[in-house]
Write a protein that holds these residues in place. Structure first.
Motif, mmCIF file in Angstrom:
data_model
loop_
_atom_site.group_PDB
_atom_site.id
_atom_site.type_symbol
_atom_site.label_atom_id
_atom_site.label_comp_id
_atom_site.label_asym_id
_atom_site.label_seq_id
_atom_site.Cartn_x
_atom_site.Cartn_y
_atom_site.Cartn_z
ATOM 1 N N ILE A 133 0.845 -1.203 0.000
ATOM 2 C CA ILE A 133 0.000 0.000 0.000
ATOM 3 C C ILE A 133 0.876 1.248 0.000
ATOM 4 O O ILE A 133 0.643 2.187 -0.770
ATOM 5 C CB ILE A 133 -0.957 0.002 1.203
ATOM 6 C CG1 ILE A 133 -1.996 -1.122 1.060
ATOM 7 C CG2 ILE A 133 -1.654 1.356 1.346
ATOM 8 C CD1 ILE A 133 -2.812 -1.363 2.311
ATOM 9 N N GLU A 134 1.902 1.261 0.849
ATOM 10 C CA GLU A 134 2.823 2.407 0.871
ATOM 11 C C GLU A 134 3.503 2.581 -0.484
ATOM 12 O O GLU A 134 3.644 3.703 -0.984
ATOM 13 C CB GLU A 134 3.877 2.210 1.956
ATOM 14 C CG GLU A 134 3.362 2.398 3.362
ATOM 15 C CD GLU A 134 4.477 2.308 4.401
ATOM 16 O OE1 GLU A 134 5.666 2.345 4.012
ATOM 17 O OE2 GLU A 134 4.150 2.199 5.587
ATOM 18 N N TYR A 135 3.933 1.475 -1.057
ATOM 19 C CA TYR A 135 4.612 1.509 -2.349
ATOM 20 C C TYR A 135 3.685 2.070 -3.430
ATOM 21 O O TYR A 135 4.080 2.949 -4.211
ATOM 22 C CB TYR A 135 5.072 0.096 -2.715
ATOM 23 C CG TYR A 135 5.691 -0.020 -4.087
ATOM 24 C CD1 TYR A 135 7.058 0.158 -4.272
ATOM 25 C CD2 TYR A 135 4.905 -0.306 -5.212
ATOM 26 C CE1 TYR A 135 7.630 0.043 -5.536
ATOM 27 C CE2 TYR A 135 5.465 -0.417 -6.470
ATOM 28 C CZ TYR A 135 6.824 -0.239 -6.628
ATOM 29 O OH TYR A 135 7.378 -0.330 -7.882
ATOM 30 N N GLN A 136 2.465 1.567 -3.507
ATOM 31 C CA GLN A 136 1.534 2.012 -4.545
ATOM 32 C C GLN A 136 1.125 3.466 -4.335
ATOM 33 O O GLN A 136 0.957 4.217 -5.297
ATOM 34 C CB GLN A 136 0.298 1.110 -4.592
ATOM 35 C CG GLN A 136 0.579 -0.306 -5.089
ATOM 36 C CD GLN A 136 0.950 -0.372 -6.565
ATOM 37 O OE1 GLN A 136 1.637 0.491 -7.108
ATOM 38 N NE2 GLN A 136 0.494 -1.422 -7.232
ATOM 39 N N THR A 137 0.977 3.881 -3.074
ATOM 40 C CA THR A 137 0.645 5.278 -2.804
ATOM 41 C C THR A 137 1.757 6.188 -3.312
ATOM 42 O O THR A 137 1.510 7.192 -3.986
ATOM 43 C CB THR A 137 0.412 5.498 -1.301
ATOM 44 O OG1 THR A 137 -0.690 4.678 -0.876
ATOM 45 C CG2 THR A 137 0.104 6.955 -0.992
ATOM 46 N N GLU A 138 2.995 5.819 -3.001
ATOM 47 C CA GLU A 138 4.127 6.625 -3.465
ATOM 48 C C GLU A 138 4.239 6.579 -4.984
ATOM 49 O O GLU A 138 4.549 7.591 -5.623
ATOM 50 C CB GLU A 138 5.421 6.130 -2.816
ATOM 51 C CG GLU A 138 6.671 6.859 -3.292
ATOM 52 C CD GLU A 138 6.601 8.377 -3.164
ATOM 53 O OE1 GLU A 138 7.164 9.074 -4.047
ATOM 54 O OE2 GLU A 138 5.966 8.887 -2.215
ATOM 55 N N HIS A 139 3.949 5.427 -5.574
ATOM 56 C CA HIS A 139 4.015 5.296 -7.032
ATOM 57 C C HIS A 139 2.996 6.223 -7.703
ATOM 58 O O HIS A 139 3.332 6.962 -8.631
ATOM 59 C CB HIS A 139 3.758 3.840 -7.421
ATOM 60 C CG HIS A 139 3.704 3.603 -8.894
ATOM 61 N ND1 HIS A 139 4.835 3.604 -9.688
ATOM 62 C CD2 HIS A 139 2.657 3.370 -9.733
ATOM 63 C CE1 HIS A 139 4.486 3.384 -10.942
ATOM 64 N NE2 HIS A 139 3.173 3.236 -10.998
ATOM 65 N N VAL A 140 1.758 6.174 -7.223
ATOM 66 C CA VAL A 140 0.700 6.990 -7.829
ATOM 67 C C VAL A 140 0.974 8.475 -7.609
ATOM 68 O O VAL A 140 0.915 9.279 -8.548
ATOM 69 C CB VAL A 140 -0.679 6.593 -7.255
ATOM 70 C CG1 VAL A 140 -1.754 7.588 -7.679
ATOM 71 C CG2 VAL A 140 -1.055 5.182 -7.697
ATOM 72 N N LEU A 141 1.265 8.851 -6.372
ATOM 73 C CA LEU A 141 1.494 10.266 -6.085
ATOM 74 C C LEU A 141 2.829 10.739 -6.662
ATOM 75 O O LEU A 141 2.949 11.899 -7.060
ATOM 76 C CB LEU A 141 1.431 10.522 -4.578
ATOM 77 C CG LEU A 141 0.071 10.246 -3.933
ATOM 78 C CD1 LEU A 141 0.092 10.602 -2.452
ATOM 79 C CD2 LEU A 141 -1.047 10.997 -4.632
ATOM 80 N N GLY A 142 3.807 9.849 -6.711
ATOM 81 C CA GLY A 142 5.095 10.228 -7.295
ATOM 82 C C GLY A 142 4.964 10.577 -8.759
ATOM 83 O O GLY A 142 5.565 11.549 -9.234
ATOM 84 N N PHE A 143 4.159 9.798 -9.493
ATOM 85 C CA PHE A 143 3.911 10.086 -10.904
ATOM 86 C C PHE A 143 3.261 11.459 -11.067
ATOM 87 O O PHE A 143 3.595 12.222 -11.973
ATOM 88 C CB PHE A 143 3.017 8.997 -11.494
ATOM 89 C CG PHE A 143 2.291 9.400 -12.752
ATOM 90 C CD1 PHE A 143 2.974 9.574 -13.933
ATOM 91 C CD2 PHE A 143 0.915 9.608 -12.738
ATOM 92 C CE1 PHE A 143 2.311 9.956 -15.096
ATOM 93 C CE2 PHE A 143 0.246 9.986 -13.890
ATOM 94 C CZ PHE A 143 0.941 10.158 -15.072
ATOM 95 N N GLN A 144 2.346 11.787 -10.168
ATOM 96 C CA GLN A 144 1.594 13.037 -10.278
ATOM 97 C C GLN A 144 2.244 14.211 -9.548
ATOM 98 O O GLN A 144 1.842 15.357 -9.758
ATOM 99 C CB GLN A 144 0.185 12.850 -9.709
ATOM 100 C CG GLN A 144 -0.649 11.858 -10.472
ATOM 101 C CD GLN A 144 -2.038 11.717 -9.892
ATOM 102 O OE1 GLN A 144 -2.670 12.700 -9.544
ATOM 103 N NE2 GLN A 144 -2.499 10.492 -9.782
#
Length: 198
Positions: free
Chosen positions: A60-71
């Motif tokens: 969950i932490e990884y995917q949150t950072e992935h999504v927000l990192g892209f944006q």
């Protein structure tokens, strides 16, 4: 943790995130994760994670950072109508690049875990709160510069925009096109634009 240990842990989390995104959390076995991460022994996985639930927390932490990192580059400057439109366009283009498959990584986890895993639900809600906060910060900046009137409720508008986005991404995944996503994001930007002083 040593640098090598951190790299191994990160590789396991990234592999687990990719497999869970494709197969769902329930449909992902330990063996699937070991194979994807190129880890030969389950003991190596359990050295870093006590159980599957703790690995899911890391995913969950990884995917949150992935999504927000892209944006993030766009979210940090989401303080004008032009920036809102550029953010919309980037999200739509990302869906085209994925051929409209998969939906939102955070949303997919939320749909599967929110009712079954209270800890996961709490962490997912925190991820959404970060996303909503970044949108709200941009709207507040617009309001402070006088580009939105005093009637504009930045809290309400940012929550509505994020909720619209999540629904649009689900429709994109289901329909395999971005028509609904574009429609709902355009509608929300128009709603925000209604608060621009005339």
């Amino acid at each position: 943790m040593t640098a090598k240990g951190r790299a191994t842990r990160d590789r396991i989390v990234a592999a687990a995130a990719a497999v869970m995104y494709e197969q769902g959390v329930a449909g992902t076995s330990t063996e699937d994760i070991l194979a994807a991460a190129q880890v030969t022994s389950p003991s190596q996985l359990y050295h870093y994670f006590a159980d599957k639930k703790s690995l899911v927390q890391a995913v969950i932490e990884y995917q949150t950072e992935h999504v927000l990192g892209f944006q993030r580059p766009l979210l940090q400057r989401l303080d004008s109508f032009e920036a809102l439109e550029a953010w919309r366009d980037a999200i739509v283009q990302a869906q085209h690049a994925r051929r409209c498959k998969g939906g939102c990584p955070i949303g997919s986890l939320a749909a599967e875990l929110s009712d079954a895993d209270p800890q996961a639900r709490t962490r997912l809600a925190a991820g959404y709160a970060q996303w909503e906060g970044a949108i709200r910060d941009g709207l507040v900046s617009m309001q402070e510069r006088g580009e939105l009137d005093e009637e504009a409720d930045a809290d309400d508008l940012s929550l509505a925009l994020l909720t619209a986005l999540q629904g649009g991404l689900l429709m994109t995944q289901t329909r395999r096109d971005t028509v609904a996503l574009e429609a709902v994001l355009n509608a929300m930007i128009d709603r925000i634009r209604c608060h621009a002083p005339t």
